[in-house]
Design a protein around this motif. Structure first.
Motif, PDB file in Angstrom:
ATOM      1  N   GLY A  10       0.821  -1.215   0.000  1.00 17.59           N
ATOM      2  CA  GLY A  10       0.000   0.000   0.000  1.00 17.59           C
ATOM      3  C   GLY A  10       0.853   1.262   0.000  1.00 17.59           C
ATOM      4  N   LEU A  11       1.929   1.258   0.796  1.00 13.99           N
ATOM      5  CA  LEU A  11       2.836   2.412   0.813  1.00 13.99           C
ATOM      6  C   LEU A  11       3.510   2.605  -0.546  1.00 13.99           C
ATOM      7  CD1 LEU A  11       4.570   2.042   4.307  1.00 13.99           C
ATOM      8  CD2 LEU A  11       2.975   3.840   3.580  1.00 13.99           C
ATOM      9  N   ALA A  15       3.223   5.741  -3.050  1.00 11.68           N
ATOM     10  CA  ALA A  15       4.399   6.412  -3.606  1.00 11.68           C
ATOM     11  C   ALA A  15       4.331   6.463  -5.121  1.00 11.68           C
ATOM     12  CB  ALA A  15       5.677   5.696  -3.153  1.00 11.68           C
ATOM     13  N   SER A  16       3.881   5.383  -5.728  1.00  8.35           N
ATOM     14  CA  SER A  16       3.736   5.345  -7.175  1.00  8.35           C
ATOM     15  C   SER A  16       2.692   6.359  -7.640  1.00  8.35           C
ATOM     16  CB  SER A  16       3.319   3.938  -7.620  1.00  8.35           C
ATOM     17  OG  SER A  16       3.097   3.891  -9.000  1.00  8.35           O
ATOM     18  N   GLY A  65      10.799   2.540  -4.195  1.00  7.98           N
ATOM     19  CA  GLY A  65      10.197   1.330  -3.644  1.00  7.98           C
ATOM     20  C   GLY A  65       9.421   0.533  -4.676  1.00  7.98           C
ATOM     21  N   VAL A  66       8.871   1.214  -5.663  1.00  6.62           N
ATOM     22  CA  VAL A  66       8.122   0.530  -6.728  1.00  6.62           C
ATOM     23  C   VAL A  66       9.048  -0.412  -7.489  1.00  6.62           C
ATOM     24  CG1 VAL A  66       6.774   0.847  -8.841  1.00  6.62           C
ATOM     25  CG2 VAL A  66       6.527   2.477  -6.957  1.00  6.62           C
ATOM     26  N   ALA A  67      10.227   0.077  -7.825  1.00  4.14           N
ATOM     27  CA  ALA A  67      11.185  -0.755  -8.569  1.00  4.14           C
ATOM     28  C   ALA A  67      11.615  -1.964  -7.745  1.00  4.14           C
ATOM     29  CB  ALA A  67      12.397   0.078  -8.968  1.00  4.14           C
ATOM     30  N   GLU A  68      11.823  -1.762  -6.442  1.00  2.56           N
ATOM     31  CA  GLU A  68      12.235  -2.886  -5.597  1.00  2.56           C
ATOM     32  C   GLU A  68      11.104  -3.895  -5.434  1.00  2.56           C
ATOM     33  OE1 GLU A  68      14.480  -5.416  -3.209  1.00  2.56           O
ATOM     34  OE2 GLU A  68      15.026  -3.911  -4.684  1.00  2.56           O
ATOM     35  N   VAL A 140      14.152  12.219  -0.528  1.00  4.79           N
ATOM     36  CA  VAL A 140      15.267  11.260  -0.488  1.00  4.79           C
ATOM     37  C   VAL A 140      15.120  10.283   0.686  1.00  4.79           C
ATOM     38  CG1 VAL A 140      17.765  10.991  -0.291  1.00  4.79           C
ATOM     39  CG2 VAL A 140      16.813  12.781  -1.760  1.00  4.79           C
ATOM     40  N   PRO A 141      14.975  10.755   1.930  1.00  2.57           N
ATOM     41  CA  PRO A 141      14.837   9.765   3.012  1.00  2.57           C
ATOM     42  C   PRO A 141      13.550   8.947   2.927  1.00  2.57           C
ATOM     43  CG  PRO A 141      14.573  11.990   3.888  1.00  2.57           C
ATOM     44  CD  PRO A 141      15.028  12.120   2.456  1.00  2.57           C
ATOM     45  N   ILE A 142      12.482   9.543   2.421  1.00  5.25           N
ATOM     46  CA  ILE A 142      11.229   8.791   2.296  1.00  5.25           C
ATOM     47  C   ILE A 142      11.390   7.680   1.259  1.00  5.25           C
ATOM     48  CG2 ILE A 142       8.839   8.929   1.497  1.00  5.25           C
ATOM     49  CD1 ILE A 142       8.769  11.741   2.839  1.00  5.25           C
ATOM     50  N   GLY A 143      11.879   8.026   0.088  1.00  4.64           N
ATOM     51  CA  GLY A 143      12.049   7.031  -0.974  1.00  4.64           C
ATOM     52  C   GLY A 143      13.078   5.969  -0.636  1.00  4.64           C
ATOM     53  N   ALA A 144      14.231   6.385  -0.121  1.00  8.16           N
ATOM     54  CA  ALA A 144      15.279   5.418   0.224  1.00  8.16           C
ATOM     55  C   ALA A 144      14.840   4.547   1.399  1.00  8.16           C
ATOM     56  CB  ALA A 144      16.582   6.143   0.549  1.00  8.16           C
TER      57      ALA A 144
END
Length: 178
Positions: A10-11, A15-16, A65-68, A140-144
């Motif tokens: 969901g997160l 993000a996406s 996170g989408v890519a991972e 940056v910190p949210i995505g990473a």
């Protein structure tokens, strides 16, 4: 474990969605700027700053996170494919650990920088205006961080051999197949 995976999914979906909205806004913003520039000889102020410091940063980092989640990263498996399955699995775990570690460090350092930029109210001068950009440092910190969470979760799920909940359709298909 599945409920954690669904929450992470969901997160990642949120993000996406945010990244998609930013792409659409960037497209509309740049189109409006070009239209106003050439038709009315009046460009929109701050377009370059907003595109570079908001849209592009959010699209790039928030969607990591989408890519991972989707295993969409580039991999080269020339040698790994020739190794025994046990060694391949251990290498996969090592990859998850290294990936999560690097992105945790990126998230931590990004958090420190975002905090400092927030405290000083970082802004960029564009013409006679000051455009605040401190908010964009939080991407940056949210995505990473999201990327690292997904990688750690995938490592735990793979190590224990449980269903992950990140991609329910695949889990349901595997369950039906069994």
């Amino acid at each position: 474990m599945i409920s954690i995976g669904k929450a992470l999914s969901g997160l990642v979906s949120a993000a996406s969605f945010i990244s998609t909205i930013c792409i659409v806004l960037m497209m509309l913003h740049v189109t409006a700027d070009v239209t106003f520039r050439y038709l009315l000889n009046q460009p929109l102020p701050g377009t370059l700053t907003i595109v570079a410091h908001y849209y592009m940063i959010i699209v790039t980092f928030v969607a990591l996170g989408v890519a991972e989640k989707q295993n969409a990263h580039i991999t080269v498996e020339v040698i790994a494919e020739m190794l025994p399955p046990v060694v391949q699995r251990v290498l996969g775990w090592l990859s998850f650990v290294l990936t999560a570690g690097v992105f945790m460090l990126l998230a931590w350092r990004g958090f420190e920088i975002a905090m400092s930029k927030t405290k000083i109210g970082a802004a960029i001068e564009q013409g006679s205006d000051m455009i605040p950009v401190w908010q964009s440092y939080w991407a940056v910190p949210i995505g990473a961080g999201l990327f690292a969470l997904v990688a750690v979760y995938k490592l735990i799920v793979d190590a224990f051999g449980t269903r992950n909940g990140l991609s329910p359709q695949l889990d349901d298909l595997e369950m039906l197949h069994d």
